[in-house]
Design an enzyme around this catalytic site. Structure first.
Site, short mmCIF file in Angstrom:
data_model
loop_
_atom_site.label_atom_id
_atom_site.label_comp_id
_atom_site.label_asym_id
_atom_site.label_seq_id
_atom_site.Cartn_x
_atom_site.Cartn_y
_atom_site.Cartn_z
N LYS A 118 0.84 -1.20 0.00
CA LYS A 118 0.00 0.00 0.00
C LYS A 118 0.87 1.25 0.00
CE LYS A 118 -3.15 0.00 3.21
NZ LYS A 118 -4.02 0.26 4.40
N LYS A 130 3.33 -2.22 11.21
CA LYS A 130 2.02 -2.12 11.87
C LYS A 130 2.20 -2.56 13.30
CE LYS A 130 -2.29 -1.25 10.51
NZ LYS A 130 -2.79 -0.56 9.32
N GLY A 169 -2.79 5.86 13.65
CA GLY A 169 -3.93 5.13 14.19
C GLY A 169 -4.38 4.00 13.28
N ASP A 170 -5.24 3.15 13.82
CA ASP A 170 -5.98 2.13 13.05
C ASP A 170 -7.21 1.89 13.93
OD1 ASP A 170 -5.48 0.22 10.58
OD2 ASP A 170 -6.36 -1.05 12.11
N THR A 214 -8.85 8.54 4.59
CA THR A 214 -9.06 7.17 4.10
C THR A 214 -10.40 7.10 3.37
OG1 THR A 214 -7.83 6.42 6.03
CG2 THR A 214 -8.94 4.73 4.74
N SER A 381 -0.89 10.68 5.77
CA SER A 381 0.11 10.62 6.84
C SER A 381 1.47 11.05 6.30
CB SER A 381 0.24 9.19 7.40
OG SER A 381 -0.77 8.94 8.35
N1 GLU Z 1 -3.96 2.38 9.57
C1 GLU Z 1 -4.05 3.06 8.32
C2 GLU Z 1 -3.89 2.07 7.18
O1 GLU Z 1 -4.38 0.95 7.28
C3 GLU Z 1 -3.14 4.28 8.22
C4 GLU Z 1 -1.70 4.09 8.58
C5 GLU Z 1 -0.90 5.38 8.65
O2 GLU Z 1 -1.43 6.46 8.44
O3 GLU Z 1 0.31 5.25 8.91
O4 GLU Z 1 -3.34 2.33 6.15
#
Ligand code: GLU
Length: 449
Positions: A118, A130, A169-170, A214, A381
């Site tokens: 990604k 992560k 975050g997530d 997102t 981000s």
């Molecule tokens: N958790 C988000 C994702 O699944 C964003 C991660 C981020 O901004 O570092 O991509």
């Protein structure tokens, strides 16, 4: 068939599964990526020779730690914290933190693995990582969550750095938690290093549009898919699962572009609102009151709440799974197909099972994988990191324009790569091949690391 792995890659896949037993979500993410790579490796044999796949499947570093904390009654609890620093060939590890009771190593590894590809699709210099904990924030007081965040960061801080590893975050971690995490980081290191974490509040180093990114990015991606077919979101009926950050801003943008969202959900049930979901009401319930979606129907006449309802059974043109992994299975996919749905794009990470993706492809439903369609969050981000490095703050409009341009590039890359490799319209192959080649070629360029 989607999910079938080329015979040269099959033994590599089985070896990774053997060495990472029980990590079913990681195996699934791996299978999805590997099933696309046969044709790419045939054209780039050097990547096979240099064992790029084997190296990609082994995280550079995995940190597992104890997180002790006390609840409001003084009782002691122990949770398990994780940070998987999967691949840093493109840049510092980048990826969110998830606080959820179902978190274990297999979930964090699947998320970190997805994040490598990604992040490569965004075009920015960010690697994949992560983290998170098996902590359940549901029903906990603000003070309890703050103490948990502080304890979590007391171990994690030593592994972070703006050029090393930059969390965000997530699920279960929003701006509030990022504040408590950043506050503890600042205290432990005695440095106001804004660039060490993203998703910050606007008053303390955050970026405009990060909260919305997102969801907005997902809708831009859908719009790109439709435009490539001389179509438009305007007038389309949509179903968006979930009601958290991604779902809320997905719904908001769909309405802004003239589509209509008729259903959303949470882990307890589904709300069906044929007149169009009142997004401000969802925001009030979920973001302000931190309540359950069940409350929606109490405040909105004409809407209906179904406990344990099946959101995929509601008729729509476009379905956007924005809740969690594996929420859309074969039955869900079949229901969507039967009701005439023509496009599915993943706002969550890996919400569709491989079997569901296969069913959608067979039926000619357009499908966009999360690593492409939901990359707007992490891309913004990266924009936040740029602003922090320059001690700058861009306007909402400028930041949103940048996001739209990024999603456009990601769409183009997936679309063109799918064509180039003989599978036109297959965004999953396009996303996997395009991002794998970027990462793989850089891994060769940087030598055996
Ligand atoms: N958790 C988000 C994702 O699944 C964003 C991660 C981020 O901004 O570092 O991509």
């Amino acid at each position: 068939m989607i999910g079938d792995i080329d015979e040269t890659l099959e033994p590599i896949f089985h070896e990774v599964v053997r060495r990472n037993r029980g990590e079913t979500e990681f195996h699934q993410a791996l299978r999805e990526v590997m099933s696309s790579l046969g044709p790419a490796l045939a054209r780039h044999p050097k990547l096979l020779e240099r064992k790029v796949i084997q190296r990609l499947c082994e995280p550079e570093r995995q940190i597992i730690f104890r997180v002790p904390w006390q609840d409001d009654q003084g009782e002691v609890h122990v949770n398990r914290g994780f940070r998987v620093q999967f691949n840093s060939v493109m840049g510092p590890y980048k990826g969110g933190l998830r606080f959820h009771p179902r978190v274990y190593l297999g979930v964090i590894k699947f998320l970190a693995f997805e994040q490598i590809f990604k992040n490569a699709l965004t075009g920015f210099a960010i690697g994949g990582g992560k983290g998170g904990a098996d902590f359940n924030p549901k029903g906990r007081s603000d003070d309890e969550i703050m103490r948990f965040c502080q304890s979590f960061m007391t171990e994690l801080y030593r592994h972070l750095g703006r050029l090393t590893d930059v969390p965000a975050g997530d699920a279960g971690v929003g701006t509030r938690e990022i504040g408590w995490l950043f506050g503890q980081y600042k205290r432990l290191t005695n440095s106001y290093e804004s660039g060490v974490i993203t998703g910050k509040g606007l008053g303390w180093g955050g970026s405009h549009v990060r909260t919305e990114a997102t969801g907005y990015g997902l809708v831009y991606f859908v719009q790109n898919m439709l435009e490539a077919r001389d179509d438009d979101i305007h007038g389309k009926t949509c179903v968006v699962s979930g009601s958290g950050n991604v779902a809320i801003y997905t719904m908001e943008k769909i309405h802004a572009l003239g589509g209509k969202v008729v259903a959303c959900s949470d882990s307890d049930g589904v709300v069906h609102d044929p007149a169009g979901v009142d997004v401000e009401l969802v925001k009030e319930i979920k973001e302000v009151r931190r309540g359950r979606i069940e409350e929606y129907a109490e405040h909105r006449t004409g809407s209906e709440y179904q406990a344990d309802g099946n959101i995929w059974g509601i008729r729509c043109d476009i379905a956007l799974p924005c809740a969690t992994e594996n929420e859309l299975d074969t039955d869900g996919a079949q229901a969507l197909i039967d009701n005439g749905c023509t496009l599915v794009a993943e706002g969550a990470n890996m919400p569709a099972t491989l079997e569901a993706i296969n069913a959608l492809h067979q039926a000619g439903v357009l499908f966009a994988p999360g690593k492409a369609a939901n990359a707007g969050g992490v891309a913004t981000s990266a924009l936040e990191m740029q602003q922090n490095a320059a001690r700058d703050m861009w306007s909402f409009e400028h930041t949103e324009q940048r996001l739209a341009a990024i999603m456009d590039n990601i769409h183009r890359c997936c679309y063109e790569t799918a064509e180039e490799y003989g599978t036109p319209g297959n965004y999953m192959h396009g996303a996997n091949i395009c991002s794998f080649l970027r990462v793989g070629q850089e891994m060769v360029a940087l030598g055996l690391t």
